[in-house]
Design a protein around this motif. Structure first.
Motif, PDB file in Angstrom:
ATOM      1  N   ASP A 269      61.358 -11.950  13.383  1.00  0.00           N
ATOM      2  CA  ASP A 269      61.843 -13.362  13.788  1.00  0.00           C
ATOM      3  C   ASP A 269      61.340 -13.679  14.862  1.00  0.00           C
ATOM      4  O   ASP A 269      61.016 -14.978  15.189  1.00  0.00           O
ATOM      5  CB  ASP A 269      63.420 -13.029  13.918  1.00  0.00           C
ATOM      6  N   LEU A 270      61.118 -12.851  16.051  1.00  0.00           N
ATOM      7  CA  LEU A 270      60.844 -13.168  17.567  1.00  0.00           C
ATOM      8  C   LEU A 270      59.311 -13.931  17.355  1.00  0.00           C
ATOM      9  O   LEU A 270      59.039 -15.016  17.910  1.00  0.00           O
ATOM     10  CB  LEU A 270      61.125 -12.252  18.232  1.00  0.00           C
ATOM     11  N   PHE A 271      58.484 -13.133  16.641  1.00  0.00           N
ATOM     12  CA  PHE A 271      57.188 -13.659  16.507  1.00  0.00           C
ATOM     13  C   PHE A 271      57.149 -14.820  15.629  1.00  0.00           C
ATOM     14  O   PHE A 271      56.233 -15.744  16.022  1.00  0.00           O
ATOM     15  CB  PHE A 271      56.371 -12.323  15.855  1.00  0.00           C
ATOM     16  N   GLU A 272      57.659 -15.075  14.577  1.00  0.00           N
ATOM     17  CA  GLU A 272      57.694 -16.278  13.979  1.00  0.00           C
ATOM     18  C   GLU A 272      58.207 -17.372  14.807  1.00  0.00           C
ATOM     19  O   GLU A 272      57.373 -18.519  14.500  1.00  0.00           O
ATOM     20  CB  GLU A 272      58.647 -16.189  12.459  1.00  0.00           C
ATOM     21  N   GLU A 273      59.137 -17.285  15.460  1.00  0.00           N
ATOM     22  CA  GLU A 273      59.799 -18.316  16.335  1.00  0.00           C
ATOM     23  C   GLU A 273      58.545 -18.570  17.427  1.00  0.00           C
ATOM     24  O   GLU A 273      58.331 -20.027  17.560  1.00  0.00           O
ATOM     25  CB  GLU A 273      60.924 -18.241  16.801  1.00  0.00           C
TER      26      GLU A 273
ATOM     27  N   LYS B  36      52.570 -10.496   6.985  1.00  0.00           N
ATOM     28  CA  LYS B  36      51.119 -11.009   6.528  1.00  0.00           C
ATOM     29  C   LYS B  36      50.992 -12.579   6.801  1.00  0.00           C
ATOM     30  O   LYS B  36      49.899 -12.873   6.903  1.00  0.00           O
ATOM     31  CB  LYS B  36      50.692 -10.565   5.182  1.00  0.00           C
ATOM     32  N   ALA B  37      52.176 -13.215   6.675  1.00  0.00           N
ATOM     33  CA  ALA B  37      52.025 -14.518   7.005  1.00  0.00           C
ATOM     34  C   ALA B  37      52.053 -14.793   8.647  1.00  0.00           C
ATOM     35  O   ALA B  37      51.751 -15.910   8.898  1.00  0.00           O
ATOM     36  CB  ALA B  37      53.315 -15.073   6.501  1.00  0.00           C
ATOM     37  N   LEU B  38      52.178 -13.828   9.443  1.00  0.00           N
ATOM     38  CA  LEU B  38      51.957 -14.081  10.860  1.00  0.00           C
ATOM     39  C   LEU B  38      50.552 -14.459  11.186  1.00  0.00           C
ATOM     40  O   LEU B  38      49.587 -14.017  10.632  1.00  0.00           O
ATOM     41  CB  LEU B  38      52.392 -12.910  11.618  1.00  0.00           C
ATOM     42  N   PRO B  39      50.218 -15.298  12.366  1.00  0.00           N
ATOM     43  CA  PRO B  39      48.904 -15.447  12.722  1.00  0.00           C
ATOM     44  C   PRO B  39      48.252 -13.869  12.993  1.00  0.00           C
ATOM     45  O   PRO B  39      49.063 -13.062  13.234  1.00  0.00           O
ATOM     46  CB  PRO B  39      49.053 -16.225  13.883  1.00  0.00           C
TER      47      PRO B  39
ATOM     48  N   VAL C  92      49.405  -7.065  16.953  1.00  0.00           N
ATOM     49  CA  VAL C  92      50.339  -6.699  17.787  1.00  0.00           C
ATOM     50  C   VAL C  92      51.543  -6.015  17.254  1.00  0.00           C
ATOM     51  O   VAL C  92      51.875  -4.875  17.433  1.00  0.00           O
ATOM     52  CB  VAL C  92      50.683  -7.749  18.881  1.00  0.00           C
ATOM     53  N   TYR C  93      52.025  -6.452  16.134  1.00  0.00           N
ATOM     54  CA  TYR C  93      52.991  -6.218  15.212  1.00  0.00           C
ATOM     55  C   TYR C  93      52.840  -4.996  14.892  1.00  0.00           C
ATOM     56  O   TYR C  93      53.655  -4.044  14.777  1.00  0.00           O
ATOM     57  CB  TYR C  93      53.530  -7.085  14.258  1.00  0.00           C
ATOM     58  N   LYS C  94      51.537  -4.765  14.377  1.00  0.00           N
ATOM     59  CA  LYS C  94      51.080  -3.392  13.471  1.00  0.00           C
ATOM     60  C   LYS C  94      51.169  -2.407  14.972  1.00  0.00           C
ATOM     61  O   LYS C  94      51.369  -1.314  14.412  1.00  0.00           O
ATOM     62  CB  LYS C  94      49.827  -3.536  12.902  1.00  0.00           C
TER      63      LYS C  94
ATOM     64  N   LYS D 229      53.094 -20.451  21.150  1.00  0.00           N
ATOM     65  CA  LYS D 229      52.851 -19.282  22.252  1.00  0.00           C
ATOM     66  C   LYS D 229      51.968 -18.035  21.627  1.00  0.00           C
ATOM     67  O   LYS D 229      51.899 -17.927  20.341  1.00  0.00           O
ATOM     68  CB  LYS D 229      54.107 -18.683  22.564  1.00  0.00           C
ATOM     69  N   GLY D 230      51.185 -17.610  22.404  1.00  0.00           N
ATOM     70  CA  GLY D 230      50.392 -16.686  22.319  1.00  0.00           C
ATOM     71  C   GLY D 230      51.302 -15.433  22.306  1.00  0.00           C
ATOM     72  O   GLY D 230      52.464 -15.283  22.873  1.00  0.00           O
ATOM     73  N   VAL D 231      50.801 -14.250  21.463  1.00  0.00           N
ATOM     74  CA  VAL D 231      51.719 -13.074  21.259  1.00  0.00           C
ATOM     75  C   VAL D 231      51.979 -12.274  22.817  1.00  0.00           C
ATOM     76  O   VAL D 231      52.981 -11.907  22.934  1.00  0.00           O
ATOM     77  CB  VAL D 231      50.830 -12.107  20.067  1.00  0.00           C
ATOM     78  N   LEU D 232      50.914 -12.339  23.633  1.00  0.00           N
ATOM     79  CA  LEU D 232      51.113 -11.598  24.703  1.00  0.00           C
ATOM     80  C   LEU D 232      51.883 -12.314  25.744  1.00  0.00           C
ATOM     81  O   LEU D 232      52.478 -12.001  26.795  1.00  0.00           O
ATOM     82  CB  LEU D 232      49.773 -11.373  25.203  1.00  0.00           C
TER      83      LEU D 232
END
Length: 115
Positions: free
Chosen positions: A58-62, A21-24, A30-32, A68-71
C-alpha cells in the motif's frame, strides 16, 4: 485447516503477488529484499496472512503514484526500515530466546534440587 481456507489463502497470495508485479521495478526490487529480510527475521504475524506485507505494498503504491523513489520512502538502510516496522512485534527469535531461558531455568532447578 479446511480445504476452503487453503484455497482462499492461495487466492489472497496470488492477488498479493500480482500487486507486487505491478510496482515499478525499483520498488519491486526493494520489496523483495524486504520480504526476504522479514521472512528471515521472523515476525510472528507474517504467518497471520499478508497484513504487514500488504501494508508495505500500500505504502509503495501510494509513493510510486506520487512519483517518489523507493529509497525516499524507506531510506538507504532498508534493514533499519524493516526493523522499525517490526520493533513492537514478537519474532521467532524472541520465542526461541524464551524457550532457551525456560530450559536453562529447568535444568538449573534440577541441579539445585539435587544439592
Amino acid at each position: 485447516m479446511r480445504i476452503q481456507d487453503i484455497i482462499e489463502g492461495k487466492k489472497e497470495w496470488r492477488a498479493h503477488v500480482a500487486r507486487v508485479k505491478a510496482l515499478p521495478q525499483d520498488y519491486r526490487i526493494v520489496y523483495k529484499e524486504i520480504q526476504k529480510y522479514l521472512f528471515k527475521v521472523g515476525p510472528v504475524e507474517l504467518n497471520d496472512g499478508t497484513g504487514l506485507l500488504s501494508g508495505i505494498i500500500d505504502l509503495f503504491e501510494e509513493s510510486a503514484a506520487l512519483g517518489k523513489g523507493v529509497l525516499e520512502v524507506t531510506g538507504s538502510d532498508v534493514a533499519a526500515f524493516c526493523d522499525d516496522l517490526i520493533k513492537d512485534s514478537k519474532t521467532y527469535a524472541d520465542i526461541y530466546q524464551e524457550s532457551v531461558d525456560q530450559e536453562v531455568n529447568k535444568a538449573m532447578k534440577k541441579v539445585t534440587d539435587k544439592t
